[in-house]
Write a protein that holds these residues in place. Structure first.
Motif, PDB file in Angstrom:
ATOM      1  N   TYR A   9     -39.541  -2.541 -13.341  1.00 10.14           N
ATOM      2  CA  TYR A   9     -40.603  -2.988 -12.432  1.00 10.14           C
ATOM      3  C   TYR A   9     -41.988  -2.973 -13.089  1.00 10.14           C
ATOM      4  N   ASP A  23     -28.861  -1.160 -16.140  1.00 13.29           N
ATOM      5  CA  ASP A  23     -28.285  -0.937 -14.810  1.00 13.29           C
ATOM      6  C   ASP A  23     -27.065  -1.823 -14.603  1.00 13.29           C
ATOM      7  N   LEU A  25     -26.160  -2.733 -11.501  1.00 13.74           N
ATOM      8  CA  LEU A  25     -26.576  -3.604 -10.395  1.00 13.74           C
ATOM      9  C   LEU A  25     -27.961  -4.160 -10.685  1.00 13.74           C
ATOM     10  N   TRP A  26     -28.188  -5.404 -10.252  1.00 17.83           N
ATOM     11  CA  TRP A  26     -29.506  -6.005 -10.451  1.00 17.83           C
ATOM     12  C   TRP A  26     -30.536  -5.243  -9.615  1.00 17.83           C
ATOM     13  N   PRO A  27     -31.694  -4.902 -10.191  1.00 13.02           N
ATOM     14  CA  PRO A  27     -32.713  -4.151  -9.454  1.00 13.02           C
ATOM     15  C   PRO A  27     -33.268  -4.952  -8.272  1.00 13.02           C
ATOM     16  N   ARG A  28     -33.420  -4.283  -7.154  1.00 15.90           N
ATOM     17  CA  ARG A  28     -33.898  -4.948  -5.935  1.00 15.90           C
ATOM     18  C   ARG A  28     -35.319  -5.455  -6.090  1.00 15.90           C
ATOM     19  N   GLY A  29     -35.552  -6.637  -5.531  1.00  8.51           N
ATOM     20  CA  GLY A  29     -36.903  -7.144  -5.388  1.00  8.51           C
ATOM     21  C   GLY A  29     -37.565  -7.626  -6.664  1.00  8.51           C
ATOM     22  N   SER A  31     -37.451 -10.650  -9.718  1.00  7.92           N
ATOM     23  CA  SER A  31     -36.847 -11.911 -10.151  1.00  7.92           C
ATOM     24  C   SER A  31     -36.443 -11.805 -11.617  1.00  7.92           C
ATOM     25  N   LYS A  32     -35.566 -12.707 -12.025  1.00  8.54           N
ATOM     26  CA  LYS A  32     -35.160 -12.739 -13.428  1.00  8.54           C
ATOM     27  C   LYS A  32     -36.366 -13.023 -14.326  1.00  8.54           C
ATOM     28  N   GLY A  99     -33.919   0.668 -13.305  1.00  5.16           N
ATOM     29  CA  GLY A  99     -34.549   0.420 -12.022  1.00  5.16           C
ATOM     30  C   GLY A  99     -34.938   1.679 -11.260  1.00  5.16           C
ATOM     31  N   LYS A 101     -36.501   5.068  -9.721  1.00  2.38           N
ATOM     32  CA  LYS A 101     -37.889   5.521  -9.578  1.00  2.38           C
ATOM     33  C   LYS A 101     -38.185   6.710 -10.487  1.00  2.38           C
TER      34      LYS A 101
END
Length: 122
Positions: A9, A23, A25-29, A31-32, A99, A101
Motif C-alpha cells: 500500500y 501474499d 491473496l490479492w491485497p484489498r483495495g 489496483s494492479k 499487505g 498492517k
C-alpha cells in the motif's frame, strides 16, 4: 545488494527496484497499477491453513516463522525463487511486498530472512 520489505500500500519508488508480492491473496483495495508489481509469487506464500492459523497475531509470530520456514524448505518453488532473487539483485534492489498492517510480524519478514540465509542477498 539490497533485499527490502515494504507494504504494498506504500507508494512505489524507484529505489524499490524489482517488486515481488509475497501474499497468496490479492491485497484489498489496491489496483494492479498502484501495486506496480514485477512479480506475484503466490506459490511461495504461506499455506492457507498456516495463514488462517496465524491470523497476524504477534504472539504467534515465532511459531509462524518456524512453520513458514518449514513450508519454504519443502516447497518445490523455493529454489526457483532463490535463483530469481539472486538474478534480480545482481541488477539492483529487490523489494518483497506484503499487505499486512503489521510491518514486523508478517511472511515477508520471514521470507527476507530466509532468502538472506540462502545466499540470495547479502
Amino acid at each position: 545488494m539490497d533485499l527490502k520489505i515494504k507494504r504494498v500500500y506504500e507508494k512505489p519508488e524507484d529505489s524499490d527496484g524489482f517488486r515481488i508480492l509475497t501474499d497468496r491473496l490479492w491485497p484489498r483495495g489496491i489496483s494492479k497499477e498502484k501495486a506496480a508489481l514485477d512479480l506475484w509469487e503466490k506459490a511461495i506464500a504461506p499455506s492457507p491453513e498456516l495463514r488462517k492459523w496465524f491470523g497476524h497475531e504477534p504472539e504467534k509470530f515465532e511459531e509462524f516463522r518456524e512453520k513458514y520456514r518449514e513450508e519454504l524448505e519443502k516447497n518445490p518453488e523455493t529454489e526457483r525463487l532463490i535463483s530469481l532473487v539472486k538474478e534480480a539483485l545482481a541488477k539492483g534492489p529487490v523489494t518483497l511486498l506484503f499487505g499486512a498492517k503489521d510491518k514486523e510480524h508478517n511472511q515477508a519478514v520471514v521470507l527476507q530472512e530466509f532468502l538472506q540465509e540462502k545466499g540470495s542477498a547479502s
